[in-house]
Design a protein around this motif. Structure first.
Motif, PDB file in Angstrom:
ATOM      1  N   TRP A 431       0.806  -1.223   0.000  1.00 63.43           N
ATOM      2  CA  TRP A 431       0.000   0.000   0.000  1.00 63.43           C
ATOM      3  C   TRP A 431       0.839   1.272   0.000  1.00 63.43           C
ATOM      4  N   VAL A 454      -2.751   0.398   7.795  1.00 67.81           N
ATOM      5  CA  VAL A 454      -2.989  -0.999   7.418  1.00 67.81           C
ATOM      6  C   VAL A 454      -1.960  -1.917   8.065  1.00 67.81           C
ATOM      7  N   ALA A 458      -3.444  -4.377  10.805  1.00 66.11           N
ATOM      8  CA  ALA A 458      -3.483  -5.787  10.418  1.00 66.11           C
ATOM      9  C   ALA A 458      -2.661  -6.634  11.385  1.00 66.11           C
TER      10      ALA A 458
END
Length: 512
Positions: A431, A454, A458
């Motif tokens: 990303w 993220v 995550a």
């Protein structure tokens, strides 16, 4: 008579000059943990109030953002980065170890090598940035005083002076570094104020920016915020170097308050001044040269001297952390020797980033990619701290190859933590969106760089889920969210082997 002898001994030690720190990766005994929480005020002020950090504030403006957009990106990024990194300061308090060593409680006594590698990579990168600015200061000084040329060639000749000074301070160790921080923190704060005052008559708060690096305002703003978060997050593996010298008997709160407040405020001050200054020369690739061209001529010597002196605290902090990590991988060496050894690749990275490649582009790519490793590592430790209830056994974190102890997990690795880290790191890399690299997932979100949230989110979610569905061995932790009765006894730690006591300044002795 005893007091007189002690005083004479102290005077003799002072006369002999700075002493090399004898501790390496061994736990700091409670009797020697005499630093106070307020010391973080000096540490973070000196680390931030130097051109090595101030130049990070140039990134939002160099990306094309206007003044007010750059300010909001910096505020948001630093706030998020500080909240992510702050909980990790407790590991040094609870264990007396630096953060990569303490991470073995969650990654396993072999898995902690991951924290060592991250520390070395981050430290080398920020060492290069700090010495680059110091070397540039020497080059600019020579240009202003005797008319020597500027450019990559002269820069390559100027940087060794700054690099050697940083290496010597880092090799001396903790006490020498703290003295350096206290000496440079006030000077650095005054210098930032000086820059603001000197440039104020020509400053335009309505500065609207230039060509956006990623095309759209939203994507570019998020890139700038992510780069700003790198300032506090870059210290994620460094805080324990200093909190391990602080006593945990007074509780965590004073240390959390001092570390968090000083980190946030000093990062904000440094990055905002960096953005403020860069509005005067948003496209100049040689940042310090642009600064000296923008200020009145009479102030150039002051700025150049500070550029060189300010290299010591941040560069020394980074190289000291890298030396501890190398020491934990090569136990038979002393900390000072490990520090000198890691200085060689650090200087090589410095020349590659500043001389062979464009320094600003190298810095932009570096700060984006480092977050994809630091953020998930920090997430795993934050979640793990909750599951372990902040309870650790430092003596069992020292061995790294003996199949013994509660932190052995599976062949020295905790597969839950490793899986969570890899998930966050891979998603983060996919990303990333910066001027040198665009991850494939960034195109799915219209170029918006979501690598930071993220990668952290995550890793935190995966680690939590795995610890709940596949509980850690009962010896490793009493989980906060799992009753003691259901903790898995499937892989009890083998009986501990007796280990020789580590020599001060070096790690544990490798078992035969």
């Amino acid at each position: 008579m005893t007091a007189d002898r002690r005083e004479l001994s102290d005077l003799g030690a002072a006369a002999r000059g700075p002493q090399v720190e004898q501790h390496g990766i061994d736990p700091i005994p409670e009797s020697e943990r005499t630093s106070g929480p307020g010391e973080f005020g000096w540490i973070w002020s000196s680390a931030q109030f130097c051109f090595g950090t101030v130049v990070l504030g140039a990134l939002p403006v160099s990306y094309g953002l206007g003044w007010w957009a750059a300010c909001t990106a910096i505020l948001a990024g630093v706030a998020v980065g500080t909240l992510m990194v702050l909980p990790l300061v407790r590991f040094g308090l609870r264990t007396g170890l630096n953060d990569p060593m303490a991470s073995g409680a969650h990654f396993g006594v072999r898995g902690r090598a991951l924290g060592n590698v991250i520390t070395i990579a981050v430290a080398i990168g920020f060492f290069a940035i700090s010495v680059w600015t110091g070397g540039t200061a020497v080059m600019v000084a020579a240009h202003e005083i005797i008319g020597t040329p500027v450019g990559r060639g002269p820069l390559a000749l100027a940087m060794p002076a700054a690099a050697v000074a940083v290496v010597l301070v880092a090799a001396l160790g903790h006490n020498a570094l703290v003295r350096t921080y206290k000496a440079t923190a006030v000077l650095g704060g005054l210098m930032l104020l000086f820059l603001v005052v000197v440039l104020a008559p020509g400053f335009e708060p309505g500065y609207g920016g230039g060509e956006l690096a990623l095309g759209s305002p939203g994507a570019t703003w998020l890139l700038a915020a992510t780069a700003s978060a790198a300032a506090p997050l870059s210290y994620a593996t460094f805080q324990g170097d200093y909190s391990r010298y602080m006593s945990g008997r007074r509780g965590d709160r004073p240390v959390l308050l001092w570390a968090g407040a000083s980190m946030f405020l000093t990062c904000i001050a440094a990055l905002l001044v960096g953005a403020y200054v860069t509005t005067f020369f948003p496209t100049d690739p040689l940042w310090l040269q642009g600064l000296t061209d923008a200020v009145p001529g009479w102030s150039v010597p002051v700025i150049v001297v500070f550029g060189l002196v300010g290299t010591l605290p941040q560069g020394g902090l980074c190289l000291y952390a890298a030396g501890l990590s190398v020491n934990s991988l090569f136990w038979r060496t002393s900390r000072a020797t490990a520090t000198l050894a890691v200085a060689v690749p650090s200087i090589l990275a410095l020349y590659l980033g500043a001389v062979v490649y464009d320094a600003m582009d190298s810095m932009s790519a570096f700060v984006s990619l480092l977050l994809t490793a630091v953020a998930p590592w920090a997430a795993v430790l934050t979640v793990g701290y909750l599951f372990h209830r902040g309870r650790y056994h430092p003596a069992e974190l020292a061995p790294a190859v003996a199949p013994a102890g509660r932190y052995w997990y599976t062949r020295g690795l905790n597969p839950r933590a490793v899986a969570a880290f890899l998930t966050g790191a891979v998603l983060g890399v996919l990303w990333v969106n910066n001027p040198l690299y665009v991850g494939p997932l960034a195109e799915l979100t219209a170029g918006v760089d979501l690598s930071l949230p993220v990668s952290f989110g995550a890793a935190a979610l995966v680690h939590t889920a795995l610890c709940l569905l596949w509980p850690e061995p009962a010896g490793a932790a009493g989980a906060r969210f799992v009753p003691e009765a259901v903790l898995s006894p499937a892989e009890p730690p083998p009986p501990a082997r007796p280990e020789p006591a580590p020599t001060p300044g070096a790690g544990p002795v490798r078992p035969r």
